[in-house]
Design an enzyme around this catalytic site. Structure first.
Site, PDB file in Angstrom:
ATOM      1  N   HIS A   1       0.847  -1.197   0.000  1.00  0.00           N
ATOM      2  CA  HIS A   1       0.000   0.000   0.000  1.00  0.00           C
ATOM      3  C   HIS A   1       0.876   1.239   0.000  1.00  0.00           C
ATOM      4  CE1 HIS A   1       0.463   1.057   4.331  1.00  0.00           C
ATOM      5  NE2 HIS A   1       0.391  -0.241   4.586  1.00  0.00           N
TER       6      HIS A   1
ATOM      7  N   ASP B   1      -0.409   4.397   0.837  1.00  0.00           N
ATOM      8  CA  ASP B   1      -0.836   5.416   1.801  1.00  0.00           C
ATOM      9  C   ASP B   1      -0.104   5.230   3.127  1.00  0.00           C
ATOM     10  OD1 ASP B   1      -2.348   3.003   2.014  1.00  0.00           O
ATOM     11  OD2 ASP B   1      -3.878   4.012   3.204  1.00  0.00           O
TER      12      ASP B   1
ATOM     13  N   ASP C   1       6.278   1.410   7.027  1.00  0.00           N
ATOM     14  CA  ASP C   1       4.853   1.084   6.772  1.00  0.00           C
ATOM     15  C   ASP C   1       4.317   1.978   5.661  1.00  0.00           C
ATOM     16  OD1 ASP C   1       2.345   0.041   6.904  1.00  0.00           O
ATOM     17  OD2 ASP C   1       1.854   0.857   8.865  1.00  0.00           O
TER      18      ASP C   1
ATOM     19  N   GLU D   1      -5.115   1.517   2.297  1.00  0.00           N
ATOM     20  CA  GLU D   1      -5.017   0.390   3.245  1.00  0.00           C
ATOM     21  C   GLU D   1      -5.220   0.882   4.665  1.00  0.00           C
ATOM     22  OE1 GLU D   1      -3.265  -2.554   6.027  1.00  0.00           O
ATOM     23  OE2 GLU D   1      -2.737  -0.461   5.771  1.00  0.00           O
ATOM     24  N   GLU D   2      -4.623   2.043   4.972  1.00  0.00           N
ATOM     25  CA  GLU D   2      -4.685   2.549   6.353  1.00  0.00           C
ATOM     26  C   GLU D   2      -6.095   2.994   6.747  1.00  0.00           C
ATOM     27  OE1 GLU D   2      -2.386   2.150   8.361  1.00  0.00           O
ATOM     28  OE2 GLU D   2      -0.456   2.169   7.312  1.00  0.00           O
TER      29      GLU D   2
ATOM     30  N   GLU E   1       4.618  -5.735   4.209  1.00  0.00           N
ATOM     31  CA  GLU E   1       4.403  -4.962   5.439  1.00  0.00           C
ATOM     32  C   GLU E   1       5.583  -5.199   6.394  1.00  0.00           C
ATOM     33  OE1 GLU E   1       1.975  -2.936   6.448  1.00  0.00           O
ATOM     34  OE2 GLU E   1       0.158  -3.382   5.300  1.00  0.00           O
TER      35      GLU E   1
HETATM   36 ZN    ZN Z   1       0.859  -1.090   6.500  1.00  0.00          ZN
END
Ligand code: ZN
Length: 435
Positions: A106, A108, A139, A173-174, A197
């Site tokens: 991801h 974001d 992340d 995703e967040e 991740e």
């Molecule tokens: Zn993540």
């Protein structure tokens, strides 16, 4: 020299590029949004990745999903669209006869606030003591950069994979998980996937599902400086006091859940009901008329309903609130209401799945103590596993301990080890014409 040795050496020659690419991704602002927030730098970031992957020989599919692609799904909030937030698929077709692999990340990141507490600018990556600092370092822009460098290395040593290799980078995703959901709706499929991740190069094989409940409890306003008659005789009722009755009841429900053996999990903690919000009060000298409580509920795969979602957990919570209200004279006549936000499901893959064994062995080959573990929270891998029938693991650089924190960082050694392990995993999972 074997193909594996060649590709490991090739990654070693790309360390500066890996660092620069991670820094370039961090410099672009892709802070997670509320539904109606305008886009930020999502499109330029995806274009940067698309350019890089095109150079490595991939066929690029960069598209803006339509709201209808995800509308009405239990993960989707009302009114969600993707204007200015493209999703990216880069496709490297295999020679045939091998298994296909999806590498996902991801783009974001969570908010950098409070920015003034950072040692360095969260969007200007800085290296200190072998660590690269910045929002999204672990992340998971570091993990996304590791994917690109792994693909570069495979391409530069001329590895002819048998199975297809697909890179997919998504938004949201967040916030909701709807980027990966849109990718599935677009037709993204593979025999397995690795989501990079921050797992410290362990392999996440299980994660919890999550629900968010907002409980509204009514009171009856009145002067706070006065003593009041019983509510049945017209007296005021403090909504905060009544809300605390609900908080206590849900705490008891949580410990009841945790004491159940069938809700235990080898790799995951027991279920949690965490109060995350409270708001009440119209005036400092008035009994509050209502109180709104928010709870984040994380639950284990054993609590999921027959379809793998949280309907039984929701029913448990609703029953608990209803029963508690029934035992309180005021709440029995003024029952609390519960609203549920969109949900995300738990997921689990068998440790004997080939993707788990492949990634763990690749991690160990590059000198890491990789092993299967559980992820306490939720991530896009659950979407691919559950909704796409793609067995997925989390496997990437950096640690969750510093994800979402001030001074987030990723160890540079982790970035390099991850790129190496991904390239090895692709060779071993997809197969090559030499093998
Ligand atoms: Zn993540």
């Amino acid at each position: 020299v074997s193909l594996e040795t060649e590709v490991l050496d090739d990654v070693e020659g790309r360390v500066d590029d890996l660092i620069e690419l991670t820094a370039a991704l961090i410099a672009l602002d892709t802070t997670a949004r509320d539904v109606h927030d305008p886009p930020r730098d999502e499109a330029p970031l995806q274009e940067l990745l698309a350019d890089r992957l095109r150079e490595a020989g991939a066929r690029i599919d960069l598209w803006e999903p339509r709201p209808d692609d995800v509308a009405g799904h239990r993960m989707t909030p009302a009114g969600l669209g993707f204007e200015g937030r493209p999703q990216l698929v880069a496709h490297l077709p295999g020679a045939g006869g091998g298994k296909s692999l999806l590498l996902n990340g991801h783009i974001d990141v969570v908010s950098s606030e409070p920015r003034e507490r950072w040692t360095s600018d969260p969007n200007a990556a800085e290296i200190r003591h072998g660590r690269l600092y910045g929002r999204g370092a672990c992340d998971m822009k570091g993990g996304v950069a590791a994917i690109v460098v792994a693909v570069d290395a495979l391409s530069s040593v001329g590895a002819r994979l048998r199975g297809d290799l697909t890179v997919c980078t998504v938004t949201d995703e967040e916030s909701t998980g709807c980027g990966a959901l849109a990718a599935l709706a677009h037709g993204v499929r593979a025999d397995a996937s690795i989501v990079t991740e921050p797992s410290t190069l362990d392999a996440w094989v299980a994660c919890r599902g999550a629900l968010i409940a907002t409980v509204t409890v009514l009171g009856r306003p009145g002067h706070a400086g006065m003593h009041h008659a019983d509510w049945r005789d017209g007296g005021a009722v403090n909504a905060i006091d009544k809300a605390l009755v609900i908080v206590d009841a849900l705490r008891r429900l949580e410990s009841e859940w945790r004491s159940r053996e069938d809700y235990g999990h080898r790799l995951l903690p027991g279920p949690d009901i965490v109060a995350t919000g409270i708001s009440a009060g119209e005036w400092t000298v008035s009994y509050p008329a209502s109180c709104r409580l928010t709870f984040h509920i994380a639950y284990v795969p054993g609590q999921a309903d027959d379809d793998g979602w949280g309907s039984e957990v929701m029913a448990d919570v609703t029953r608990c609130v209803d029963d508690t209200a029934a035992g309180d004279t005021w709440l029995a006549e003024h029952p609390p209401t519960i609203q549920w936000a969109p949900e995300v499901p738990p997921a689990e893959v068998d440790e004997r799945e080939r993707i788990v064994r492949t990634a763990v062995a690749a991690g160990q080959r590059v000198g890491r103590p990789s092993r299967p573990t559980g992820f306490h929270s939720w991530y896009d891998g659950a979407t691919f596993t559950k909704l796409g029938s793609i067995p997925s693991i989390g496997f990437g650089p950096g640690s969750l301990d510093v994800a979402h924190t001030v001074d987030e960082f990723v160890p540079i050694d982790d970035l390099v080890d991850c790129a190496k392990a991904l390239a090895l995993s692709a060779i071993r999972f997809c197969g090559t014409s030499e093998t």
